[in-house]
Motif scaffolding. Structure first.
Motif, PDB file in Angstrom:
ATOM      1  N   GLU A 141      -0.545   5.204   7.252  1.00  0.00           N
ATOM      2  CA  GLU A 141      -1.898   5.280   7.805  1.00  0.00           C
ATOM      3  C   GLU A 141      -2.765   4.131   7.281  1.00  0.00           C
ATOM      4  N   THR A 142      -2.631   3.828   5.984  1.00  0.00           N
ATOM      5  CA  THR A 142      -3.388   2.726   5.402  1.00  0.00           C
ATOM      6  C   THR A 142      -2.971   1.401   6.018  1.00  0.00           C
ATOM      7  N   MET A 143      -1.668   1.209   6.216  1.00  0.00           N
ATOM      8  CA  MET A 143      -1.190  -0.042   6.797  1.00  0.00           C
ATOM      9  C   MET A 143      -1.698  -0.218   8.225  1.00  0.00           C
TER      10      MET A 143
ATOM     11  N   SER B 135       0.726   4.173   2.116  1.00  0.00           N
ATOM     12  CA  SER B 135       0.947   5.036   3.276  1.00  0.00           C
ATOM     13  C   SER B 135       0.938   4.236   4.561  1.00  0.00           C
TER      14      SER B 135
ATOM     15  N   LYS C 240      -4.520   0.995   9.456  1.00  0.00           N
ATOM     16  CA  LYS C 240      -5.949   0.668   9.381  1.00  0.00           C
ATOM     17  C   LYS C 240      -6.174  -0.787   8.962  1.00  0.00           C
ATOM     18  N   LEU C 241      -5.376  -1.248   7.999  1.00  0.00           N
ATOM     19  CA  LEU C 241      -5.500  -2.635   7.559  1.00  0.00           C
ATOM     20  C   LEU C 241      -5.087  -3.610   8.656  1.00  0.00           C
TER      21      LEU C 241
ATOM     22  N   THR D  18       0.828  -1.193   0.000  1.00  0.00           N
ATOM     23  CA  THR D  18       0.000   0.000   0.000  1.00  0.00           C
ATOM     24  C   THR D  18       0.868   1.250   0.000  1.00  0.00           C
TER      25      THR D  18
END
Length: 316
Positions: free
Chosen positions: A227-229, A225, A231-232, A223
């Protein structure tokens, strides 16, 4: 031979087009072409092969461009010497920063630096390490902040700090039972990585390879960012590694999902880098001093194992 002629040569070498080079040099195309032709006549060689589209350097032209770049840079050094003699710290300064450092480090030092040195026109660009190295070499950047070591003889590196990797685990993961982790604890089948092109991704890959944990470089997900990691990971889709400064923004219950590694912690080395022929060393010194003053209270790790951001390299 004049400095102006050499500057025109460098512009054409960069843009591979006389018209575009003239626009960037703020002169007419006939003026630029005439000056370059005069230079070629004086030297008795062709710097550019005009039969090719786009225009290419001849073999001797490549050598001339390298020397021209040195001469133009050295000519600029005269003003730099005068500024330093007068104690003047100002003018335009172009700084590159890699994307995984920008959101955490930049807010920490930028306001202090601007307030302390209001006469410096600081232009900041977020760029990948590869682009930064190229732009430092071509003179489009004065300095940059990036993960090191880079192993480039033309780039000077001045270490700012060491930033450990920190694991972020999903709730209920078995590794949450451990107070600190070892590299061998990381299961690459679960690992979420930044997409290709980020040097932090390369450091993680090097870390796993060095521990013989990475075989086919197949990851669950990539991914763009941190932040995305995060959240995942919270959704239970895997685990990830974060740079320490990024974890300072993680609050509340999420902090319980962070795990440090046993010492010496795997870490990235973050440095202020610049070309070995860089001119504005007094501004580089000022920038480093401001960053050092603000970073000292936020991060102070010394017992670390430096993981190189460069492919297949490791330094300690």
């Amino acid at each position: 031979m004049t400095i102006t002629q050499l500057q025109y040569v460098l512009a054409v070498a960069e843009h591979h087009n006389f018209t575009l080079a003239a626009e960037k040099s703020f002169v007419t195309q006939p003026t630029l072409s005439m000056q370059i032709q005069k230079l070629e006549e004086e030297l008795g060689v062709q710097v550019f092969d005009r039969t090719k589209k786009p225009i290419q350097l001849t073999e001797v032209g490549k050598k001339i461009v390298e020397q021209a770049r040195n001469i133009v840079n050295e000519s600029h050094r005269i003003k730099d010497i005068v500024d330093q003699q007068k104690g003047f710290v100002g003018g335009e300064f172009k700084l590159g920063i890699i994307p995984t450092i920008t959101p955490t480090l930049l807010p920490m030092f930028l306001k202090n630096f601007v307030n302390k040195y209001p006469k410096i026109n600081l232009k900041i660009e977020e760029q990948t390490t590869e682009t930064i190295i190229q732009n430092l070499h071509e003179g489009h950047l004065d300095a940059a902040i990036a993960a090191t070591p880079l192993g480039n003889d033309n780039i000077k590196e001045r270490v700012l700090y060491y930033e450990p990797f920190v694991a972020y685990l999903p709730q209920g993961h078995e590794l949450n039972k451990k107070e600190k982790l070892n590299i061998e604890d990381i299961n690459t089948d679960e690992l979420l990585l930044l997409e290709d092109g980020h040097c932090f991704r390369n450091s993680v890959i090097n870390l796993c390879k060095n521990k013989n944990k990475l075989k086919d470089e197949k990851f669950f997900l990539e991914t763009g960012s941190f932040e995305t990691m995060i959240k995942l990971t919270d959704e239970g889709l895997g685990m990830t590694l974060l740079p320490y400064l990024h974890t300072l923004d993680i609050k509340g219950e999420q902090r319980k999902q962070l795990r440090f590694f046993e010492e010496p912690s795997p870490a990235r080395e973050v440095s202020l880098i610049y070309h070995k022929s860089e001119l504005k060393l007094h501004i580089i010194d000022a920038l480093r001093d401001v960053i050092a003053s603000v970073i000292r209270g936020a991060i102070a790790f010394h017992n670390v194992q430096i993981i190189s951001p460069m492919p297949d390299k490791k330094a300690s």
